[in-house]
Motif scaffolding. Structure first.
Motif, PDB file in Angstrom:
ATOM      1  N   ILE A  50       0.880  -1.295   0.066  1.00  0.00           N
ATOM      2  CA  ILE A  50      -0.016   0.118  -0.118  1.00  0.00           C
ATOM      3  C   ILE A  50       0.868   1.280  -0.149  1.00  0.00           C
ATOM      4  O   ILE A  50       0.694   2.324  -0.651  1.00  0.00           O
ATOM      5  CB  ILE A  50      -1.008   0.035   1.052  1.00  0.00           C
ATOM      6  N   ARG A  51       1.941   1.388   0.836  1.00  0.00           N
ATOM      7  CA  ARG A  51       2.836   2.368   0.771  1.00  0.00           C
ATOM      8  C   ARG A  51       3.254   2.764  -0.415  1.00  0.00           C
ATOM      9  O   ARG A  51       3.523   3.756  -0.956  1.00  0.00           O
ATOM     10  CB  ARG A  51       3.963   2.180   1.912  1.00  0.00           C
ATOM     11  N   PHE A  52       3.621   1.818  -1.403  1.00  0.00           N
ATOM     12  CA  PHE A  52       4.130   1.843  -2.638  1.00  0.00           C
ATOM     13  C   PHE A  52       3.236   2.414  -3.673  1.00  0.00           C
ATOM     14  O   PHE A  52       3.381   3.143  -4.600  1.00  0.00           O
ATOM     15  CB  PHE A  52       4.539   0.624  -3.093  1.00  0.00           C
ATOM     16  N   GLN A  53       1.885   2.145  -3.399  1.00  0.00           N
ATOM     17  CA  GLN A  53       0.888   2.549  -4.235  1.00  0.00           C
ATOM     18  C   GLN A  53      -0.047   3.363  -4.050  1.00  0.00           C
ATOM     19  O   GLN A  53      -1.157   3.750  -4.546  1.00  0.00           O
ATOM     20  CB  GLN A  53       0.154   1.121  -4.705  1.00  0.00           C
ATOM     21  N   SER A  54       0.038   3.754  -2.541  1.00  0.00           N
ATOM     22  CA  SER A  54      -1.243   4.500  -2.061  1.00  0.00           C
ATOM     23  C   SER A  54      -1.556   5.805  -2.909  1.00  0.00           C
ATOM     24  O   SER A  54      -2.610   6.445  -2.334  1.00  0.00           O
ATOM     25  CB  SER A  54      -0.937   4.772  -0.669  1.00  0.00           C
ATOM     26  N   MET A  55      -0.409   6.500  -3.322  1.00  0.00           N
ATOM     27  CA  MET A  55      -0.645   7.729  -4.357  1.00  0.00           C
ATOM     28  C   MET A  55      -2.049   7.385  -5.215  1.00  0.00           C
ATOM     29  O   MET A  55      -2.602   8.510  -5.560  1.00  0.00           O
ATOM     30  CB  MET A  55       0.277   8.218  -4.822  1.00  0.00           C
ATOM     31  N   LEU A  78     -10.127   6.498  10.855  1.00  0.00           N
ATOM     32  CA  LEU A  78      -8.778   6.567  11.676  1.00  0.00           C
ATOM     33  C   LEU A  78      -8.250   7.640  11.204  1.00  0.00           C
ATOM     34  O   LEU A  78      -7.552   8.329  12.272  1.00  0.00           O
ATOM     35  CB  LEU A  78      -8.388   5.345  11.414  1.00  0.00           C
ATOM     36  N   LYS A  79      -8.222   8.202   9.824  1.00  0.00           N
ATOM     37  CA  LYS A  79      -7.502   9.389   9.662  1.00  0.00           C
ATOM     38  C   LYS A  79      -8.269  10.012   8.360  1.00  0.00           C
ATOM     39  O   LYS A  79      -8.686   9.038   7.421  1.00  0.00           O
ATOM     40  CB  LYS A  79      -5.985   9.099   9.164  1.00  0.00           C
ATOM     41  N   GLY A  80      -8.351  11.245   8.137  1.00  0.00           N
ATOM     42  CA  GLY A  80      -9.082  11.666   6.799  1.00  0.00           C
ATOM     43  C   GLY A  80     -10.351  12.151   6.995  1.00  0.00           C
ATOM     44  O   GLY A  80     -10.762  12.543   8.030  1.00  0.00           O
ATOM     45  N   HIS A  95      -2.715  -3.736  15.702  1.00  0.00           N
ATOM     46  CA  HIS A  95      -2.297  -3.487  14.130  1.00  0.00           C
ATOM     47  C   HIS A  95      -2.411  -1.876  13.884  1.00  0.00           C
ATOM     48  O   HIS A  95      -1.931  -1.318  13.042  1.00  0.00           O
ATOM     49  CB  HIS A  95      -3.282  -3.982  13.124  1.00  0.00           C
ATOM     50  N   LEU A  96      -3.358  -1.200  14.857  1.00  0.00           N
ATOM     51  CA  LEU A  96      -3.678   0.024  14.606  1.00  0.00           C
ATOM     52  C   LEU A  96      -2.186   1.201  14.503  1.00  0.00           C
ATOM     53  O   LEU A  96      -2.117   1.901  13.564  1.00  0.00           O
ATOM     54  CB  LEU A  96      -4.569   0.821  15.637  1.00  0.00           C
ATOM     55  N   LYS A  97      -1.363   0.705  15.364  1.00  0.00           N
ATOM     56  CA  LYS A  97       0.104   1.447  15.085  1.00  0.00           C
ATOM     57  C   LYS A  97       0.605   1.300  13.931  1.00  0.00           C
ATOM     58  O   LYS A  97       1.494   2.247  13.464  1.00  0.00           O
ATOM     59  CB  LYS A  97       0.867   1.013  16.426  1.00  0.00           C
ATOM     60  N   TRP A  98       0.476   0.408  13.147  1.00  0.00           N
ATOM     61  CA  TRP A  98       1.088   0.012  11.926  1.00  0.00           C
ATOM     62  C   TRP A  98       0.559   1.076  10.882  1.00  0.00           C
ATOM     63  O   TRP A  98       1.120   1.128   9.754  1.00  0.00           O
ATOM     64  CB  TRP A  98       0.769  -1.228  11.433  1.00  0.00           C
ATOM     65  N   LEU A  99      -0.767   1.443  10.967  1.00  0.00           N
ATOM     66  CA  LEU A  99      -1.564   2.314   9.949  1.00  0.00           C
ATOM     67  C   LEU A  99      -1.128   3.576  10.004  1.00  0.00           C
ATOM     68  O   LEU A  99      -1.489   4.271   8.907  1.00  0.00           O
ATOM     69  CB  LEU A  99      -2.973   2.112  10.345  1.00  0.00           C
ATOM     70  N   ASN A 140       1.591   5.498   9.568  1.00  0.00           N
ATOM     71  CA  ASN A 140       2.388   5.981   8.301  1.00  0.00           C
ATOM     72  C   ASN A 140       2.128   5.564   7.121  1.00  0.00           C
ATOM     73  O   ASN A 140       2.710   5.962   5.993  1.00  0.00           O
ATOM     74  CB  ASN A 140       3.714   5.705   8.813  1.00  0.00           C
ATOM     75  N   ILE A 141       1.058   5.310   6.841  1.00  0.00           N
ATOM     76  CA  ILE A 141       0.424   4.871   5.438  1.00  0.00           C
ATOM     77  C   ILE A 141       0.041   6.237   4.879  1.00  0.00           C
ATOM     78  O   ILE A 141      -0.997   6.928   5.360  1.00  0.00           O
ATOM     79  CB  ILE A 141      -0.831   4.050   5.510  1.00  0.00           C
ATOM     80  N   PRO A 142       0.470   6.621   3.686  1.00  0.00           N
ATOM     81  CA  PRO A 142       0.351   7.984   3.041  1.00  0.00           C
ATOM     82  C   PRO A 142      -0.889   8.107   2.207  1.00  0.00           C
ATOM     83  O   PRO A 142      -0.674   8.742   1.062  1.00  0.00           O
ATOM     84  CB  PRO A 142       1.652   8.315   2.261  1.00  0.00           C
ATOM     85  N   ALA A 143      -2.082   7.525   2.648  1.00  0.00           N
ATOM     86  CA  ALA A 143      -3.157   7.434   2.059  1.00  0.00           C
ATOM     87  C   ALA A 143      -3.988   8.676   2.695  1.00  0.00           C
ATOM     88  O   ALA A 143      -3.943   9.003   3.864  1.00  0.00           O
ATOM     89  CB  ALA A 143      -3.895   6.239   1.918  1.00  0.00           C
ATOM     90  N   LYS A 144      -4.804   9.301   1.754  1.00  0.00           N
ATOM     91  CA  LYS A 144      -5.680  10.326   2.218  1.00  0.00           C
ATOM     92  C   LYS A 144      -6.647   9.957   3.254  1.00  0.00           C
ATOM     93  O   LYS A 144      -6.903  10.451   4.374  1.00  0.00           O
ATOM     94  CB  LYS A 144      -6.413  10.931   1.117  1.00  0.00           C
ATOM     95  N   ASN A 145      -7.449   8.870   3.180  1.00  0.00           N
ATOM     96  CA  ASN A 145      -8.657   8.265   4.203  1.00  0.00           C
ATOM     97  C   ASN A 145      -8.277   7.038   4.557  1.00  0.00           C
ATOM     98  O   ASN A 145      -7.997   5.975   3.449  1.00  0.00           O
ATOM     99  CB  ASN A 145      -9.858   8.732   3.507  1.00  0.00           C
TER     100      ASN A 145
END
Length: 301
Positions: A87-92, A148-150, A106-110, A112-117
């Motif tokens: 996901i980090r590679f394709q999230s844009m 969670l974010k966005g 697993h929440l702490k792993w999410l 740094n994922i650079p997705a908007k939402n």
């Protein structure tokens, strides 16, 4: 609207089956063989005496390119790290992700994922994978989801378009939602897995019930929960309503698979360590499940 679903276990197959009624669904599998079976035969979904075929597009997860409008992550927690790297590679490309893992580890792993939402959800359905393209819907429930974010709007839009018989309810507070499910998972799953019993046995057997209550109280202490009676009532109601069901952790142990114990009791042990609280019940049950995993999988220290 294109929906991508990464993971074709029981939950992935279940979501793909229902969501295909109102969306174009792309299902991403672990193996080429499973994708081929789904493309050739569709997904056979069984519910009581009824069964139907759902047609979706399937391909191996290595071919996922993040081109879907909304992506659901339906793998187990211990499979999540490699998916997150993808996901980090394709999230844009894809901006909206819904994670459906049990527990909260697993929440702490999410973060740094650079997705908007980023959205998280809890699934209250019962499902059993009976073959590479066959799923049995053995417990009808709902799915809860929260931000969670966005922004919340993409989640609301997705929720509005889901089939009425497969509702996804949008919640305001992700932590409260996740804690509610965590308590249920932390009590029912490990106890049934250790004892080798169906969910109903935990309230039908007076001695199992005492262990259930003791474990529940220790969990509440870590989470700092008030109104504990309400949470206990929820656990007991689920035991009653799913009395004939075998928990996902029990099925994992019986099949020689890893469990999600790290995301559930492992998370609680980490929280207890931060708070410098002694949690003998949780610790014992955690190690018993790890021992079961080792025995069933033939692993050695």
């Amino acid at each position: 609207m294109k929906i991508g679903i990464i993971g074709a276990g029981s939950i992935g197959l279940l979501f793909a089956s229902y969501l295909s009624k109102t969306f174009e669904v792309n299902l991403y599998t672990r193996t080429v063989e499973q994708a081929a079976d789904i493309n050739q035969y569709g997904i056979l979904i069984k519910k009581g005496s009824e069964q139907s075929i759902a047609i979706v597009n399937a391909c191996p997860v290595r071919e996922w390119a993040g081109l879907d409008d909304f992506t659901i992550i339906a793998v187990k927690q211990y499979q999540l790290q490699s998916i997150i790297e993808t996901i980090r590679f394709q999230s844009m490309v894809c901006e909206n992700f819904l994670f459906l893992q049990n527990g909260m580890g697993h929440l702490k792993w999410l973060e740094n994922i650079p997705a908007k939402n980023l959205f998280v959800g809890t699934v209250e359905h019962g499902a059993l994978k009976e073959g590479s393209n066959v799923v049995y819907h053995n417990g009808v429930g709902i799915t809860n989801a929260a931000v969670l974010k966005g922004k919340i709007e993409p989640l609301r839009h997705f929720s509005d378009l889901t089939p009425k018989e497969f509702p996804i309810l949008v919640k305001k507070d992700y932590r409260e939602m996740m804690v509610n499910k965590l308590i249920v998972n932390a009590v029912i799953n490990p106890l049934t897995a250790i004892l080798g019993v169906k969910n109903g046995a935990l309230i039908q057997n007076q001695y199992y019930y005492k262990v259930l209550v003791n474990l529940f109280l220790e969990i509440c202490n870590i989470l700092g929960l008030e109104n504990q009676e309400i949470y206990l009532e929820q656990v007991l109601k689920i035991c009653q309503n799913t009395a004939n069901n075998r928990s996902s952790m029990l099925k994992d142990i019986e099949a020689g698979r890893l469990t999600e114990i790290e995301a559930i009791l492992g998370y609680l042990l980490d929280e207890a360590a931060k708070q410098k609280k002694h949690t003998p019940q949780i610790e014992i049950i955690y190690y018993l499940i790890k021992g079961k995993e080792q025995d069933e999988r033939g692993d050695h220290l």
